[in-house]
Design an enzyme around this catalytic site. Structure first.
Site, PDB file in Angstrom:
ATOM      1  N   HIS A 101      43.046  47.669  43.836  1.00 57.89           N
ATOM      2  CA  HIS A 101      44.346  47.002  44.008  1.00 57.89           C
ATOM      3  C   HIS A 101      45.215  47.469  42.838  1.00 57.89           C
ATOM      4  O   HIS A 101      44.699  47.690  41.736  1.00 57.89           O
ATOM      5  CB  HIS A 101      44.260  45.487  43.869  1.00 57.89           C
ATOM      6  CG  HIS A 101      43.336  44.779  44.812  1.00 57.89           C
ATOM      7  ND1 HIS A 101      42.000  44.687  44.598  1.00 57.89           N
ATOM      8  CD2 HIS A 101      43.585  44.095  45.946  1.00 57.89           C
ATOM      9  CE1 HIS A 101      41.451  43.980  45.577  1.00 57.89           C
ATOM     10  NE2 HIS A 101      42.388  43.608  46.411  1.00 57.89           N
ATOM     11  N   ASP A 104      44.442  45.727  39.645  1.00 55.27           N
ATOM     12  CA  ASP A 104      43.132  45.970  39.018  1.00 55.27           C
ATOM     13  C   ASP A 104      43.251  47.041  37.951  1.00 55.27           C
ATOM     14  O   ASP A 104      42.598  46.983  36.925  1.00 55.27           O
ATOM     15  CB  ASP A 104      42.097  46.539  40.008  1.00 55.27           C
ATOM     16  CG  ASP A 104      41.884  45.686  41.221  1.00 55.27           C
ATOM     17  OD1 ASP A 104      42.105  44.473  41.130  1.00 55.27           O
ATOM     18  OD2 ASP A 104      41.492  46.250  42.265  1.00 55.27           O
TER      19      ASP A 104
HETATM   20  C1  XLS Z   1      38.734  39.587  49.565  1.00 58.60           C
HETATM   21  C2  XLS Z   1      38.870  40.923  50.142  1.00 58.60           C
HETATM   22  C3  XLS Z   1      39.501  41.934  49.222  1.00 58.60           C
HETATM   23  C4  XLS Z   1      39.947  43.133  50.000  1.00 58.60           C
HETATM   24  C5  XLS Z   1      40.959  43.968  49.311  1.00 58.60           C
HETATM   25  O1  XLS Z   1      37.999  38.738  50.031  1.00 58.60           O
HETATM   26  O2  XLS Z   1      37.627  41.366  50.592  1.00 58.60           O
HETATM   27  O3  XLS Z   1      38.631  42.272  48.201  1.00 58.60           O
HETATM   28  O4  XLS Z   1      38.874  43.941  50.373  1.00 58.60           O
HETATM   29  O5  XLS Z   1      42.105  43.254  49.044  1.00 58.60           O
END
Ligand code: XLS
Ligand code: NI
Ligand code: NI
Length: 438
Positions: A101, A104
Protein backbone atom coordinates in the site's frame (compact mmCIF):
# COMPACT_ATOMS: atom_id res chain seq x y z
CA UNK A 1 22.65 -2.90 0.65
CA UNK A 2 21.49 -4.13 4.00
CA UNK A 3 22.76 -6.90 6.25
CA UNK A 4 19.96 -7.25 8.71
CA UNK A 5 19.82 -11.04 8.70
CA UNK A 6 23.56 -11.81 8.97
CA UNK A 7 22.97 -15.36 10.20
CA UNK A 8 20.83 -16.24 7.20
CA UNK A 9 22.11 -17.00 3.74
CA UNK A 10 20.02 -17.62 0.66
CA UNK A 11 17.34 -20.20 1.46
CA UNK A 12 18.08 -23.34 -0.53
CA UNK A 13 16.07 -26.35 -1.60
CA UNK A 14 17.31 -29.31 0.42
CA UNK A 15 14.51 -31.81 -0.19
CA UNK A 16 11.94 -33.41 2.13
CA UNK A 17 14.47 -35.22 4.32
CA UNK A 18 16.45 -32.21 5.48
CA UNK A 19 16.46 -31.31 9.15
CA UNK A 20 17.33 -27.69 8.42
CA UNK A 21 14.32 -25.50 9.31
CA UNK A 22 15.69 -22.70 7.10
CA UNK A 23 15.51 -24.70 3.86
CA UNK A 24 12.84 -25.59 1.35
CA UNK A 25 11.62 -29.17 1.39
CA UNK A 26 9.32 -28.86 -1.61
CA UNK A 27 9.71 -25.49 -3.32
CA UNK A 28 12.36 -25.74 -6.00
CA UNK A 29 11.91 -22.69 -8.20
CA UNK A 30 13.16 -24.26 -11.43
CA UNK A 31 11.46 -27.64 -11.05
CA UNK A 32 9.05 -28.16 -13.92
CA UNK A 33 5.46 -29.11 -13.21
CA UNK A 34 3.24 -29.70 -16.24
CA UNK A 35 5.91 -28.04 -18.35
CA UNK A 36 6.15 -24.83 -16.33
CA UNK A 37 8.52 -24.00 -13.48
CA UNK A 38 7.27 -23.83 -9.91
CA UNK A 39 8.35 -20.20 -9.89
CA UNK A 40 6.01 -19.43 -12.77
CA UNK A 41 3.06 -21.40 -11.45
CA UNK A 42 3.26 -19.88 -7.99
CA UNK A 43 4.51 -16.33 -8.54
CA UNK A 44 5.05 -15.84 -4.80
CA UNK A 45 4.80 -12.38 -3.35
CA UNK A 46 5.67 -10.88 0.05
CA UNK A 47 3.17 -8.45 1.60
CA UNK A 48 5.04 -5.32 2.67
CA UNK A 49 2.43 -4.28 5.24
CA UNK A 50 2.49 -7.40 7.38
CA UNK A 51 6.13 -8.32 6.94
CA UNK A 52 7.75 -4.89 7.20
CA UNK A 53 5.15 -2.74 8.94
CA UNK A 54 3.55 -5.23 11.33
CA UNK A 55 4.35 -4.45 14.96
CA UNK A 56 2.62 -7.27 16.81
CA UNK A 57 0.26 -4.92 18.64
CA UNK A 58 -3.31 -6.09 19.17
CA UNK A 59 -6.33 -4.50 20.90
CA UNK A 60 -5.02 -5.80 24.20
CA UNK A 61 -1.30 -5.27 23.96
CA UNK A 62 1.62 -3.17 22.82
CA UNK A 63 3.96 -3.99 19.93
CA UNK A 64 6.13 -7.05 20.46
CA UNK A 65 8.04 -7.57 17.22
CA UNK A 66 11.78 -6.93 17.26
CA UNK A 67 12.79 -5.06 14.13
CA UNK A 68 16.21 -3.64 14.97
CA UNK A 69 16.52 -1.81 11.64
CA UNK A 70 13.35 0.22 12.26
CA UNK A 71 13.69 3.29 14.52
CA UNK A 72 9.91 3.62 14.72
CA UNK A 73 9.99 7.12 13.23
CA UNK A 74 8.00 8.47 10.30
CA UNK A 75 11.12 9.68 8.54
CA UNK A 76 11.92 9.04 4.89
CA UNK A 77 15.31 7.70 5.99
CA UNK A 78 13.65 5.05 8.09
CA UNK A 79 11.35 4.19 5.18
CA UNK A 80 14.34 3.78 2.87
CA UNK A 81 16.15 1.61 5.41
CA UNK A 82 13.11 -0.64 5.53
CA UNK A 83 13.22 -0.95 1.75
CA UNK A 84 16.80 -2.20 1.97
CA UNK A 85 15.85 -4.76 4.60
CA UNK A 86 12.79 -5.84 2.63
CA UNK A 87 14.86 -6.50 -0.48
CA UNK A 88 17.53 -8.34 1.50
CA UNK A 89 14.74 -10.51 2.93
CA UNK A 90 13.08 -11.15 -0.43
CA UNK A 91 16.35 -11.96 -2.14
CA UNK A 92 17.39 -14.39 0.59
CA UNK A 93 13.96 -16.00 0.48
CA UNK A 94 13.88 -16.15 -3.31
CA UNK A 95 10.48 -14.45 -3.56
CA UNK A 96 10.06 -13.03 -7.07
CA UNK A 97 7.40 -10.43 -6.14
CA UNK A 98 6.14 -8.07 -3.45
CA UNK A 99 3.02 -5.95 -2.91
CA UNK A 100 2.45 -2.71 -1.01
CA UNK A 101 0.00 0.00 0.00
CA UNK A 102 1.28 3.55 -0.56
CA UNK A 103 1.38 4.21 3.19
CA UNK A 104 3.32 1.02 3.92
CA UNK A 105 6.33 2.23 2.01
CA UNK A 106 6.25 5.98 2.69
CA UNK A 107 4.96 8.10 5.57
CA UNK A 108 2.05 10.52 5.26
CA UNK A 109 2.90 14.25 5.29
CA UNK A 110 0.74 17.12 6.50
CA UNK A 111 -0.58 17.93 3.00
CA UNK A 112 -1.23 15.85 -0.09
CA UNK A 113 1.69 17.52 -1.89
CA UNK A 114 4.10 16.69 0.93
CA UNK A 115 2.80 13.12 1.13
CA UNK A 116 3.32 12.65 -2.61
CA UNK A 117 6.82 14.06 -2.36
CA UNK A 118 7.74 11.58 0.35
CA UNK A 119 6.27 8.75 -1.65
CA UNK A 120 8.32 9.78 -4.69
CA UNK A 121 11.48 9.75 -2.60
CA UNK A 122 10.87 6.18 -1.45
CA UNK A 123 9.65 4.99 -4.86
CA UNK A 124 12.94 6.09 -6.37
CA UNK A 125 14.66 3.89 -3.80
CA UNK A 126 12.28 0.98 -4.48
CA UNK A 127 12.95 1.27 -8.18
CA UNK A 128 16.70 1.02 -7.68
CA UNK A 129 16.26 -1.95 -5.34
CA UNK A 130 14.03 -3.71 -7.89
CA UNK A 131 16.56 -3.15 -10.62
CA UNK A 132 19.43 -4.37 -8.49
CA UNK A 133 17.67 -7.49 -7.17
CA UNK A 134 15.26 -8.47 -9.95
CA UNK A 135 12.40 -8.62 -7.41
CA UNK A 136 9.25 -7.25 -9.07
CA UNK A 137 6.05 -5.56 -8.00
CA UNK A 138 3.03 -7.88 -8.22
CA UNK A 139 0.60 -5.16 -7.25
CA UNK A 140 0.27 -1.79 -5.68
CA UNK A 141 -2.68 -0.36 -3.78
CA UNK A 142 -3.64 2.62 -1.63
CA UNK A 143 -4.37 2.64 2.06
CA UNK A 144 -7.80 4.29 2.22
CA UNK A 145 -8.68 3.09 5.71
CA UNK A 146 -6.08 3.99 8.38
CA UNK A 147 -6.32 7.78 8.45
CA UNK A 148 -9.24 9.22 10.50
CA UNK A 149 -10.49 11.10 7.41
CA UNK A 150 -11.63 7.72 6.10
CA UNK A 151 -13.69 6.78 9.15
CA UNK A 152 -16.89 6.74 7.03
CA UNK A 153 -15.21 5.17 4.02
CA UNK A 154 -13.26 6.65 1.10
CA UNK A 155 -15.07 6.26 -2.23
CA UNK A 156 -18.25 5.60 -0.21
CA UNK A 157 -17.78 8.43 2.28
CA UNK A 158 -20.78 10.77 2.55
CA UNK A 159 -18.26 13.64 2.31
CA UNK A 160 -17.33 14.67 -1.25
CA UNK A 161 -13.98 16.14 -0.14
CA UNK A 162 -12.97 12.81 1.34
CA UNK A 163 -13.96 11.15 -1.93
CA UNK A 164 -11.80 13.67 -3.79
CA UNK A 165 -8.85 13.15 -1.45
CA UNK A 166 -9.11 9.38 -1.90
CA UNK A 167 -9.26 9.85 -5.68
CA UNK A 168 -6.11 11.97 -5.60
CA UNK A 169 -4.38 9.40 -3.42
CA UNK A 170 -5.31 6.54 -5.75
CA UNK A 171 -4.26 8.52 -8.80
CA UNK A 172 -0.81 8.78 -7.29
CA UNK A 173 -0.80 5.12 -6.19
CA UNK A 174 -1.63 3.98 -9.74
CA UNK A 175 1.10 6.23 -11.10
CA UNK A 176 3.77 4.82 -8.79
CA UNK A 177 2.57 1.27 -9.45
CA UNK A 178 3.05 2.02 -13.14
CA UNK A 179 6.44 3.60 -12.50
CA UNK A 180 7.53 0.44 -10.68
CA UNK A 181 6.11 -1.75 -13.46
CA UNK A 182 3.50 -3.28 -11.18
CA UNK A 183 1.61 -6.05 -12.91
CA UNK A 184 -1.73 -5.44 -11.15
CA UNK A 185 -3.50 -2.84 -9.06
CA UNK A 186 -5.75 -3.89 -6.16
CA UNK A 187 -8.88 -2.31 -4.72
CA UNK A 188 -9.68 -3.66 -1.31
CA UNK A 189 -12.70 -1.99 0.25
CA UNK A 190 -11.00 -0.78 3.40
CA UNK A 191 -13.97 0.95 4.98
CA UNK A 192 -16.23 0.82 1.91
CA UNK A 193 -19.26 -0.53 3.70
CA UNK A 194 -21.52 0.54 6.53
CA UNK A 195 -21.95 0.21 10.26
CA UNK A 196 -25.66 1.06 10.26
CA UNK A 197 -28.27 1.47 7.52
CA UNK A 198 -30.19 4.22 9.39
CA UNK A 199 -27.56 6.72 8.29
CA UNK A 200 -26.57 5.16 4.96
CA UNK A 201 -27.72 5.74 1.38
CA UNK A 202 -26.56 2.41 0.00
CA UNK A 203 -27.52 3.19 -3.60
CA UNK A 204 -25.55 6.43 -3.62
CA UNK A 205 -22.53 4.82 -1.97
CA UNK A 206 -22.42 1.99 -4.52
CA UNK A 207 -22.83 4.45 -7.39
CA UNK A 208 -19.93 6.49 -5.97
CA UNK A 209 -17.71 3.43 -5.63
CA UNK A 210 -18.36 2.53 -9.26
CA UNK A 211 -17.69 6.09 -10.40
CA UNK A 212 -14.43 5.97 -8.47
CA UNK A 213 -13.33 2.72 -10.09
CA UNK A 214 -14.22 3.96 -13.57
CA UNK A 215 -12.07 7.06 -13.04
CA UNK A 216 -9.20 4.78 -11.97
CA UNK A 217 -9.55 2.69 -15.11
CA UNK A 218 -9.67 5.84 -17.27
CA UNK A 219 -6.58 7.30 -15.63
CA UNK A 220 -4.66 4.04 -15.87
CA UNK A 221 -5.37 3.86 -19.59
CA UNK A 222 -4.44 7.50 -20.05
CA UNK A 223 -0.98 7.02 -18.50
CA UNK A 224 -0.39 3.70 -20.28
CA UNK A 225 -0.72 1.42 -17.25
CA UNK A 226 -1.70 -1.96 -18.69
CA UNK A 227 -1.77 -3.91 -15.42
CA UNK A 228 -4.83 -5.86 -14.33
CA UNK A 229 -7.23 -4.22 -11.85
CA UNK A 230 -8.32 -6.54 -9.05
CA UNK A 231 -11.20 -6.20 -6.58
CA UNK A 232 -10.63 -8.03 -3.28
CA UNK A 233 -13.71 -9.46 -1.55
CA UNK A 234 -14.07 -9.30 2.23
CA UNK A 235 -17.45 -9.54 4.00
CA UNK A 236 -16.85 -7.61 7.22
CA UNK A 237 -14.10 -6.03 9.33
CA UNK A 238 -13.51 -3.22 9.79
CA UNK A 239 -17.12 -2.35 8.89
CA UNK A 240 -20.10 -4.46 9.88
CA UNK A 241 -20.86 -5.05 6.20
CA UNK A 242 -18.35 -4.47 3.43
CA UNK A 243 -19.77 -3.90 -0.06
CA UNK A 244 -17.17 -6.26 -1.52
CA UNK A 245 -18.69 -9.07 0.57
CA UNK A 246 -17.66 -12.13 -1.47
CA UNK A 247 -16.87 -13.14 -5.04
CA UNK A 248 -20.54 -13.20 -5.98
CA UNK A 249 -21.25 -9.73 -4.58
CA UNK A 250 -18.12 -8.30 -6.24
CA UNK A 251 -18.95 -9.84 -9.60
CA UNK A 252 -22.49 -8.54 -9.41
CA UNK A 253 -21.11 -5.05 -8.73
CA UNK A 254 -18.57 -5.32 -11.54
CA UNK A 255 -21.28 -6.40 -13.99
CA UNK A 256 -23.89 -3.90 -12.87
CA UNK A 257 -21.46 -1.03 -13.31
CA UNK A 258 -19.88 -2.32 -16.53
CA UNK A 259 -16.40 -2.90 -15.19
CA UNK A 260 -16.10 -6.51 -16.40
CA UNK A 261 -13.51 -5.72 -19.06
CA UNK A 262 -11.19 -4.07 -16.57
CA UNK A 263 -11.56 -5.72 -13.17
CA UNK A 264 -10.97 -9.29 -11.93
CA UNK A 265 -10.85 -10.60 -8.38
CA UNK A 266 -8.12 -11.07 -5.80
CA UNK A 267 -9.39 -13.86 -3.56
CA UNK A 268 -8.14 -14.16 0.04
CA UNK A 269 -8.58 -17.35 2.06
CA UNK A 270 -9.44 -15.76 5.39
CA UNK A 271 -11.97 -13.47 3.71
CA UNK A 272 -13.63 -16.45 2.03
CA UNK A 273 -14.08 -18.16 5.36
CA UNK A 274 -15.32 -14.95 7.04
CA UNK A 275 -18.02 -14.91 4.34
CA UNK A 276 -19.01 -18.47 5.25
CA UNK A 277 -17.45 -20.01 2.16
CA UNK A 278 -14.45 -22.22 1.60
CA UNK A 279 -11.50 -20.80 -0.33
CA UNK A 280 -12.12 -23.42 -3.00
CA UNK A 281 -15.71 -22.21 -3.41
CA UNK A 282 -14.59 -18.64 -3.95
CA UNK A 283 -11.85 -19.67 -6.37
CA UNK A 284 -14.14 -21.87 -8.43
CA UNK A 285 -16.89 -19.25 -8.47
CA UNK A 286 -14.48 -16.57 -9.73
CA UNK A 287 -12.63 -18.85 -12.12
CA UNK A 288 -15.66 -20.22 -13.98
CA UNK A 289 -16.54 -16.63 -14.82
CA UNK A 290 -13.07 -15.78 -16.05
CA UNK A 291 -12.54 -13.47 -13.09
CA UNK A 292 -9.92 -15.20 -10.93
CA UNK A 293 -6.98 -12.81 -11.16
CA UNK A 294 -4.80 -13.38 -8.11
CA UNK A 295 -4.87 -14.76 -4.57
CA UNK A 296 -4.00 -13.50 -1.11
CA UNK A 297 -2.68 -16.67 0.48
CA UNK A 298 -3.28 -16.99 4.19
CA UNK A 299 -5.59 -18.84 6.53
CA UNK A 300 -7.86 -18.06 9.44
CA UNK A 301 -8.24 -19.93 12.70
CA UNK A 302 -11.08 -22.43 12.96
CA UNK A 303 -11.96 -21.21 16.42
CA UNK A 304 -11.61 -17.46 15.92
CA UNK A 305 -14.13 -15.47 13.92
CA UNK A 306 -11.92 -12.69 12.58
CA UNK A 307 -9.25 -12.05 9.98
CA UNK A 308 -6.25 -13.60 11.74
CA UNK A 309 -4.20 -13.66 8.51
CA UNK A 310 -2.03 -16.65 9.41
CA UNK A 311 0.46 -18.24 7.07
CA UNK A 312 -1.01 -21.18 5.14
CA UNK A 313 0.35 -24.58 6.20
CA UNK A 314 -2.60 -26.88 5.44
CA UNK A 315 -1.87 -29.15 2.47
CA UNK A 316 -5.57 -29.82 1.82
CA UNK A 317 -6.11 -26.10 1.41
CA UNK A 318 -3.13 -25.52 -0.88
CA UNK A 319 -4.00 -28.60 -2.96
CA UNK A 320 -7.52 -27.28 -3.45
CA UNK A 321 -6.19 -23.85 -4.41
CA UNK A 322 -3.77 -25.33 -6.93
CA UNK A 323 -6.41 -27.60 -8.46
CA UNK A 324 -8.47 -24.55 -9.37
CA UNK A 325 -5.50 -22.41 -10.39
CA UNK A 326 -4.07 -25.15 -12.64
CA UNK A 327 -7.48 -25.83 -14.13
CA UNK A 328 -7.55 -22.25 -15.44
CA UNK A 329 -3.94 -22.41 -16.62
CA UNK A 330 -2.34 -20.29 -13.88
CA UNK A 331 -2.81 -16.84 -12.35
CA UNK A 332 -0.48 -14.60 -14.36
CA UNK A 333 -0.32 -11.62 -14.29
CA UNK A 334 -1.59 -12.36 -10.76
CA UNK A 335 0.22 -14.47 -8.20
CA UNK A 336 0.22 -15.99 -4.74
CA UNK A 337 0.65 -13.10 -2.31
CA UNK A 338 1.23 -13.97 1.35
CA UNK A 339 -1.20 -11.53 2.93
CA UNK A 340 -0.23 -13.10 6.25
CA UNK A 341 1.48 -12.08 9.46
CA UNK A 342 3.58 -13.82 12.05
CA UNK A 343 1.94 -14.15 15.46
CA UNK A 344 2.90 -11.48 17.98
CA UNK A 345 4.56 -14.19 20.04
CA UNK A 346 6.87 -14.98 17.07
CA UNK A 347 8.75 -11.76 17.58
CA UNK A 348 12.23 -12.42 16.19
CA UNK A 349 13.22 -11.46 12.63
CA UNK A 350 14.03 -15.10 11.81
CA UNK A 351 10.35 -15.94 12.32
CA UNK A 352 9.62 -14.04 9.09
CA UNK A 353 11.72 -16.63 7.27
CA UNK A 354 10.11 -19.61 8.97
CA UNK A 355 6.67 -18.24 8.13
CA UNK A 356 7.32 -17.63 4.44
CA UNK A 357 9.29 -20.86 3.93
CA UNK A 358 6.35 -22.79 5.41
CA UNK A 359 3.83 -21.04 3.16
CA UNK A 360 5.94 -21.54 0.05
CA UNK A 361 6.52 -25.20 0.82
CA UNK A 362 2.83 -25.74 1.54
CA UNK A 363 1.94 -24.27 -1.87
CA UNK A 364 4.71 -26.19 -3.65
CA UNK A 365 3.32 -29.40 -2.16
CA UNK A 366 -0.19 -28.43 -3.15
CA UNK A 367 1.07 -27.79 -6.68
CA UNK A 368 2.75 -31.19 -6.92
CA UNK A 369 -0.23 -33.05 -5.45
CA UNK A 370 -2.65 -31.24 -7.75
CA UNK A 371 -0.45 -32.10 -10.74
CA UNK A 372 -0.52 -35.81 -9.82
CA UNK A 373 -4.29 -35.74 -9.37
CA UNK A 374 -4.59 -34.08 -12.77
CA UNK A 375 -2.19 -36.49 -14.46
CA UNK A 376 -4.20 -39.44 -13.20
CA UNK A 377 -7.47 -37.73 -14.11
CA UNK A 378 -8.79 -38.75 -10.71
CA UNK A 379 -11.39 -36.03 -10.19
CA UNK A 380 -11.89 -34.83 -13.75
CA UNK A 381 -12.90 -38.26 -15.05
CA UNK A 382 -15.33 -38.80 -12.20
CA UNK A 383 -16.93 -35.40 -12.71
CA UNK A 384 -17.12 -35.82 -16.46
CA UNK A 385 -18.82 -39.18 -16.07
CA UNK A 386 -21.23 -37.80 -13.49
CA UNK A 387 -22.67 -35.40 -16.08
CA UNK A 388 -22.56 -37.76 -19.06
CA UNK A 389 -26.35 -37.74 -19.48
CA UNK A 390 -25.90 -34.19 -20.83
CA UNK A 391 -23.40 -35.37 -23.47
CA UNK A 392 -26.02 -37.01 -25.68
CA UNK A 393 -29.72 -37.33 -26.39
CA UNK A 394 -32.12 -35.07 -24.53
CA UNK A 395 -29.40 -33.78 -22.16
CA UNK A 396 -27.37 -32.52 -25.10
CA UNK A 397 -30.44 -30.77 -26.52
CA UNK A 398 -31.12 -29.10 -23.14
CA UNK A 399 -27.59 -27.68 -23.01
CA UNK A 400 -27.84 -26.52 -26.61
CA UNK A 401 -30.99 -24.56 -25.80
CA UNK A 402 -33.07 -26.67 -28.18
CA UNK A 403 -35.81 -27.68 -25.77
CA UNK A 404 -38.94 -26.16 -24.23
CA UNK A 405 -40.76 -27.25 -21.11
CA UNK A 406 -43.30 -28.86 -23.47
CA UNK A 407 -40.58 -30.94 -25.18
CA UNK A 408 -39.33 -32.17 -21.84
CA UNK A 409 -42.85 -33.00 -20.70
CA UNK A 410 -43.46 -35.01 -23.88
CA UNK A 411 -40.11 -36.77 -23.40
CA UNK A 412 -40.91 -37.77 -19.83
CA UNK A 413 -44.51 -38.73 -20.57
CA UNK A 414 -43.13 -41.10 -23.13
CA UNK A 415 -40.28 -42.40 -20.98
CA UNK A 416 -42.33 -42.69 -17.79
CA UNK A 417 -39.52 -42.11 -15.27
CA UNK A 418 -35.88 -40.92 -15.22
CA UNK A 419 -32.96 -43.31 -15.55
CA UNK A 420 -31.79 -44.22 -12.07
CA UNK A 421 -29.46 -41.75 -10.38
CA UNK A 422 -25.98 -42.70 -9.19
CA UNK A 423 -24.04 -42.30 -5.95
CA UNK A 424 -22.01 -39.10 -5.52
CA UNK A 425 -19.21 -41.19 -3.95
CA UNK A 426 -18.07 -38.28 -1.81
CA UNK A 427 -16.34 -40.46 0.79
CA UNK A 428 -14.56 -42.50 -1.86
CA UNK A 429 -13.22 -39.30 -3.44
CA UNK A 430 -12.18 -37.87 -0.08
CA UNK A 431 -10.24 -41.08 0.60
CA UNK A 432 -8.67 -40.88 -2.81
CA UNK A 433 -7.45 -37.33 -2.20
CA UNK A 434 -5.90 -38.54 1.06
CA UNK A 435 -3.98 -41.19 -0.89
CA UNK A 436 -2.35 -38.42 -2.91
CA UNK A 437 -1.46 -36.30 0.10
CA UNK A 438 1.06 -38.74 1.48
C1 XLS B 1 -7.26 -6.67 4.49
C2 XLS B 1 -6.88 -6.90 3.10
C3 XLS B 1 -5.74 -6.05 2.62
C4 XLS B 1 -5.67 -6.07 1.12
C5 XLS B 1 -4.90 -4.95 0.53
O1 XLS B 1 -7.95 -7.45 5.13
O2 XLS B 1 -6.60 -8.26 2.91
O3 XLS B 1 -4.55 -6.46 3.20
O4 XLS B 1 -5.15 -7.27 0.64
O5 XLS B 1 -5.46 -3.73 0.86
NI1 NI C 1 -5.69 -9.14 1.26
NI1 NI D 1 -7.22 -10.14 5.26
Amino acid sequence: MSDSFPEISKIAYEGPRTKNPLAFRHYQADEPVEGRSMRDWLRFSVAYWHTFRGTGSDPFGAPTLQRPWDDGSDSVDNARRRVDVAFEFMEKLGAPYYCFHDRDVAPEGSTLAETNKRLDAVVEHLKAAQERSGVKLLWGTANLFSHPRYMHGAATSPNADVFAYAAAQVKKAIEVTHELRGENYVFWGGREGYMNLYNTDMKRELDHLARFMHMCVEHARAIGFRGQFLFEPKPKEPTKHQYDFDAAACLNFIRQYELTDHVKLNIETNHATLAGHTMMHELVYASIQGALGSIDANTGDLLLGWDTDQFPTDIYLTTQCMLVIMQQGGLAPGGVNFDAKVRRESFEPVDLFHAHIGGMDAFARGLKIAARLRADGVLSEFVKRRYRSFDEGMGKKIEAGQTSLGDLEAYMLDKGRPDSVESGRQEMLENLINDYLC
